[in-house]
Design a protein around this motif. Structure first.
Motif, PDB file in Angstrom:
ATOM      1  N   LYS A 140       0.769  -1.208   0.108  1.00 14.55           N
ATOM      2  CA  LYS A 140       0.173   0.030  -0.077  1.00 14.55           C
ATOM      3  C   LYS A 140       0.810   1.235   0.063  1.00 14.55           C
ATOM      4  CE  LYS A 140      -0.718  -0.370   4.999  1.00 14.55           C
ATOM      5  NZ  LYS A 140       0.143  -1.488   5.075  1.00 14.55           N
ATOM      6  N   GLU A 141       1.998   1.324   0.923  1.00 17.35           N
ATOM      7  CA  GLU A 141       2.729   2.733   0.677  1.00 17.35           C
ATOM      8  C   GLU A 141       3.321   2.842  -0.507  1.00 17.35           C
ATOM      9  OE1 GLU A 141       2.053   1.285   4.739  1.00 17.35           O
ATOM     10  OE2 GLU A 141       2.792   0.332   3.130  1.00 17.35           O
ATOM     11  N   GLU A 142       3.972   1.878  -1.447  1.00 17.86           N
ATOM     12  CA  GLU A 142       4.399   1.766  -2.604  1.00 17.86           C
ATOM     13  C   GLU A 142       3.382   2.272  -3.616  1.00 17.86           C
ATOM     14  OE1 GLU A 142       7.044  -1.496  -3.944  1.00 17.86           O
ATOM     15  OE2 GLU A 142       7.570  -1.635  -1.763  1.00 17.86           O
ATOM     16  N   GLU A 143       2.256   1.909  -3.648  1.00 14.19           N
ATOM     17  CA  GLU A 143       1.227   2.047  -4.564  1.00 14.19           C
ATOM     18  C   GLU A 143       0.929   3.741  -4.216  1.00 14.19           C
ATOM     19  OE1 GLU A 143      -0.736  -2.179  -5.460  1.00 14.19           O
ATOM     20  OE2 GLU A 143      -1.884  -0.627  -4.376  1.00 14.19           O
ATOM     21  N   GLU A 144       0.733   4.086  -2.932  1.00 15.13           N
ATOM     22  CA  GLU A 144       0.541   5.425  -2.750  1.00 15.13           C
ATOM     23  C   GLU A 144       1.425   6.385  -3.281  1.00 15.13           C
ATOM     24  OE1 GLU A 144      -0.479   5.297   1.472  1.00 15.13           O
ATOM     25  OE2 GLU A 144      -2.458   4.444   1.097  1.00 15.13           O
ATOM     26  N   SER A 174       6.098  -6.279  11.873  1.00 14.39           N
ATOM     27  CA  SER A 174       5.189  -7.690  12.035  1.00 14.39           C
ATOM     28  C   SER A 174       3.851  -7.547  11.574  1.00 14.39           C
ATOM     29  CB  SER A 174       5.035  -7.617  13.452  1.00 14.39           C
ATOM     30  OG  SER A 174       6.211  -7.997  14.297  1.00 14.39           O
ATOM     31  N   ARG A 175       3.354  -8.763  10.818  1.00 16.12           N
ATOM     32  CA  ARG A 175       2.160  -8.853  10.035  1.00 16.12           C
ATOM     33  C   ARG A 175       2.010 -10.434  10.048  1.00 16.12           C
ATOM     34  NH1 ARG A 175       0.206  -9.806   5.150  1.00 16.12           N
ATOM     35  NH2 ARG A 175       2.021  -9.683   4.405  1.00 16.12           N
ATOM     36  N   LEU A 176       0.884 -10.814  10.442  1.00 16.40           N
ATOM     37  CA  LEU A 176       0.210 -12.150  10.647  1.00 16.40           C
ATOM     38  C   LEU A 176      -0.155 -12.781   9.179  1.00 16.40           C
ATOM     39  CD1 LEU A 176      -0.875 -12.519  14.216  1.00 16.40           C
ATOM     40  CD2 LEU A 176       1.193 -13.164  13.454  1.00 16.40           C
ATOM     41  N   GLU A 177       0.098 -13.738   8.815  1.00 13.63           N
ATOM     42  CA  GLU A 177      -0.556 -14.168   7.548  1.00 13.63           C
ATOM     43  C   GLU A 177      -0.644 -15.789   8.122  1.00 13.63           C
ATOM     44  OE1 GLU A 177       0.987 -15.426   3.480  1.00 13.63           O
ATOM     45  OE2 GLU A 177       0.321 -13.437   3.286  1.00 13.63           O
ATOM     46  N   LYS A 178      -1.956 -16.198   8.074  1.00 13.27           N
ATOM     47  CA  LYS A 178      -2.364 -17.451   8.311  1.00 13.27           C
ATOM     48  C   LYS A 178      -1.666 -17.728   9.581  1.00 13.27           C
ATOM     49  CE  LYS A 178      -3.095 -18.795   3.687  1.00 13.27           C
ATOM     50  NZ  LYS A 178      -2.818 -19.777   2.457  1.00 13.27           N
ATOM     51  N   GLY A 179      -1.840 -16.988  10.571  1.00 14.20           N
ATOM     52  CA  GLY A 179      -1.142 -16.953  11.947  1.00 14.20           C
ATOM     53  C   GLY A 179       0.324 -17.302  12.032  1.00 14.20           C
ATOM     54  N   VAL A 180       1.078 -16.735  10.818  1.00 16.48           N
ATOM     55  CA  VAL A 180       2.519 -16.570  11.017  1.00 16.48           C
ATOM     56  C   VAL A 180       2.988 -15.169  10.731  1.00 16.48           C
ATOM     57  CG1 VAL A 180       4.626 -17.328   9.533  1.00 16.48           C
ATOM     58  CG2 VAL A 180       2.754 -19.148   9.845  1.00 16.48           C
ATOM     59  N   ASP A 181       3.931 -14.780  11.419  1.00 15.49           N
ATOM     60  CA  ASP A 181       4.473 -13.547  11.411  1.00 15.49           C
ATOM     61  C   ASP A 181       5.594 -13.509  10.329  1.00 15.49           C
ATOM     62  OD1 ASP A 181       5.368 -11.048  11.613  1.00 15.49           O
ATOM     63  OD2 ASP A 181       5.822 -11.084  13.792  1.00 15.49           O
ATOM     64  N   GLN A 231      24.926  -9.618  -6.799  1.00 16.56           N
ATOM     65  CA  GLN A 231      24.485  -8.705  -5.469  1.00 16.56           C
ATOM     66  C   GLN A 231      23.174  -8.276  -5.802  1.00 16.56           C
ATOM     67  OE1 GLN A 231      27.562  -5.618  -5.033  1.00 16.56           O
ATOM     68  NE2 GLN A 231      28.673  -6.898  -3.401  1.00 16.56           N
ATOM     69  N   ALA A 232      22.390  -8.013  -4.686  1.00 18.55           N
ATOM     70  CA  ALA A 232      21.125  -7.524  -4.813  1.00 18.55           C
ATOM     71  C   ALA A 232      20.715  -6.579  -3.942  1.00 18.55           C
ATOM     72  CB  ALA A 232      20.230  -8.544  -4.397  1.00 18.55           C
ATOM     73  N   PHE A 233      19.961  -5.656  -3.855  1.00 24.72           N
ATOM     74  CA  PHE A 233      19.494  -4.570  -2.925  1.00 24.72           C
ATOM     75  C   PHE A 233      18.584  -5.273  -1.953  1.00 24.72           C
ATOM     76  CE2 PHE A 233      20.701  -1.262  -6.071  1.00 24.72           C
ATOM     77  CZ  PHE A 233      21.537  -0.882  -5.483  1.00 24.72           C
ATOM     78  N   PHE A 234      18.552  -5.083  -0.760  1.00 29.82           N
ATOM     79  CA  PHE A 234      17.382  -5.547   0.459  1.00 29.82           C
ATOM     80  C   PHE A 234      16.688  -4.296   0.569  1.00 29.82           C
ATOM     81  CE2 PHE A 234      15.828  -7.015   4.204  1.00 29.82           C
ATOM     82  CZ  PHE A 234      15.906  -8.132   4.109  1.00 29.82           C
ATOM     83  N   TYR A 235      15.277  -4.502   0.299  1.00 27.08           N
ATOM     84  CA  TYR A 235      14.434  -3.416   0.242  1.00 27.08           C
ATOM     85  C   TYR A 235      13.381  -3.718   1.115  1.00 27.08           C
ATOM     86  CZ  TYR A 235      10.626  -0.441  -1.941  1.00 27.08           C
ATOM     87  OH  TYR A 235       9.669   0.531  -2.565  1.00 27.08           O
ATOM     88  N   HIS A 236      13.062  -2.695   2.296  1.00 24.51           N
ATOM     89  CA  HIS A 236      12.100  -2.839   2.987  1.00 24.51           C
ATOM     90  C   HIS A 236      10.623  -2.525   2.402  1.00 24.51           C
ATOM     91  CE1 HIS A 236      14.678  -2.914   7.229  1.00 24.51           C
ATOM     92  NE2 HIS A 236      14.561  -4.129   6.537  1.00 24.51           N
ATOM     93  N   SER A 237       9.747  -3.369   2.365  1.00 26.71           N
ATOM     94  CA  SER A 237       8.546  -3.173   1.795  1.00 26.71           C
ATOM     95  C   SER A 237       7.352  -3.489   2.832  1.00 26.71           C
ATOM     96  CB  SER A 237       8.453  -4.366   0.893  1.00 26.71           C
ATOM     97  OG  SER A 237       7.029  -4.286   0.089  1.00 26.71           O
ATOM     98  N   ASN A 238       6.268  -2.703   2.079  1.00 25.23           N
ATOM     99  CA  ASN A 238       4.909  -2.820   2.979  1.00 25.23           C
ATOM    100  C   ASN A 238       5.111  -2.108   4.451  1.00 25.23           C
ATOM    101  OD1 ASN A 238       2.265  -3.227   3.078  1.00 25.23           O
ATOM    102  ND2 ASN A 238       2.314  -5.069   3.887  1.00 25.23           N
ATOM    103  N   CYS A 239       5.741  -0.869   4.292  1.00 23.50           N
ATOM    104  CA  CYS A 239       6.075  -0.269   5.812  1.00 23.50           C
ATOM    105  C   CYS A 239       5.811   1.198   5.476  1.00 23.50           C
ATOM    106  CB  CYS A 239       7.400  -0.693   6.157  1.00 23.50           C
ATOM    107  SG  CYS A 239       8.769  -0.209   4.764  1.00 23.50           S
TER     108      CYS A 239
END
Length: 210
Positions: free
Chosen positions: A33-37, A82-89, A127-135
């Motif tokens: 949501k944050e990325e789309e906005e 933290s975000r739970l999906e089907k009981g898993v964080d 190599q890759a970039f580590f990207y924090h998403s959905n925050c």
């Protein structure tokens, strides 16, 4: 979405490819949501000195010739909150990666077929970039190498909003981020980067935030 999983077999060779579940820890089923906005309403701005300096350096290095477009780097999205999906964080931040044995983890959880294809195309050591998403503020926080293993933090946080401003400027002037998949296929959890895209984004860590 990310979650810790089995460690990769260390006996695998440097060029050996793993099955489907080799390297993915975030998924794109839920909208970022944050990325789309932020993509819908990008901040005003342009590449300013970044693209000009990058272009001047690249032309000096290559004699002005355009490099062949190939994907040899990656962007890996993972959720730091933290975000739970089907009981898993599904939380897995770069700090969680650093806390793993040898700062290395197995990357799984990919369901999208295109992301899985990118997963299979990865080679150990790339190599890759580590990207924090959905925050609250998504963006690039560090560099890893495909296994996945922590390499280093970026010298500063490079937010999505800043990368978006360069992307829009490059669409107009033909810069290296004009076709960056972060904006054309923004919900994919694993995205390829050309050498030019990777080099330009990496150069941003040396600049002051706009």
């Amino acid at each position: 979405m990310p979650w810790p999983s089995r460690k990769r077999d260390k006996a695998a060779g440097a060029d050996k490819k793993e099955p489907d579940a080799k390297i993915a820890k975030t998924e794109e089923e839920a909208p970022d949501k944050e990325e789309e906005e932020k993509s819908a309403k990008p901040p005003a701005g342009s590449s300013k000195s970044g693209w000009k300096n990058w272009k001047k350096t690249k032309e000096s290095d290559s004699g002005g010739e355009e490099s062949k477009i190939t994907y040899c780097h990656w962007l890996l999205k993972s959720e730091p909150e933290s975000r739970l999906e089907k009981g898993v964080d599904v939380k897995f931040s770069i700090d969680d990666l650093k806390a793993q044995p040898n700062q290395t983890t197995f990357w799984d959880g990919v369901r999208n077929y295109q992301a899985r294809n990118f997963l299979r195309a990865m080679k150990l050591g790339q190599q890759a970039f580590f990207y924090h998403s959905n925050c609250k503020e998504p963006g690039i926080v560090g560099i890893v190498k495909v296994d996945v293993q922590f390499v280093r933090m970026t010298k500063r946080f490079i937010p999505l909003s800043e990368i978006k401003a360069h992307h829009l400027a490059h669409k107009a002037d033909g810069g290296p981020l004009k076709n960056m998949m972060l904006f054309t296929r923004q919900r994919l959890s694993i995205q390829p980067l050309t050498q030019e895209e990777f080099d330009f984004v990496l150069s941003l860590e040396e600049e002051k935030p706009h």
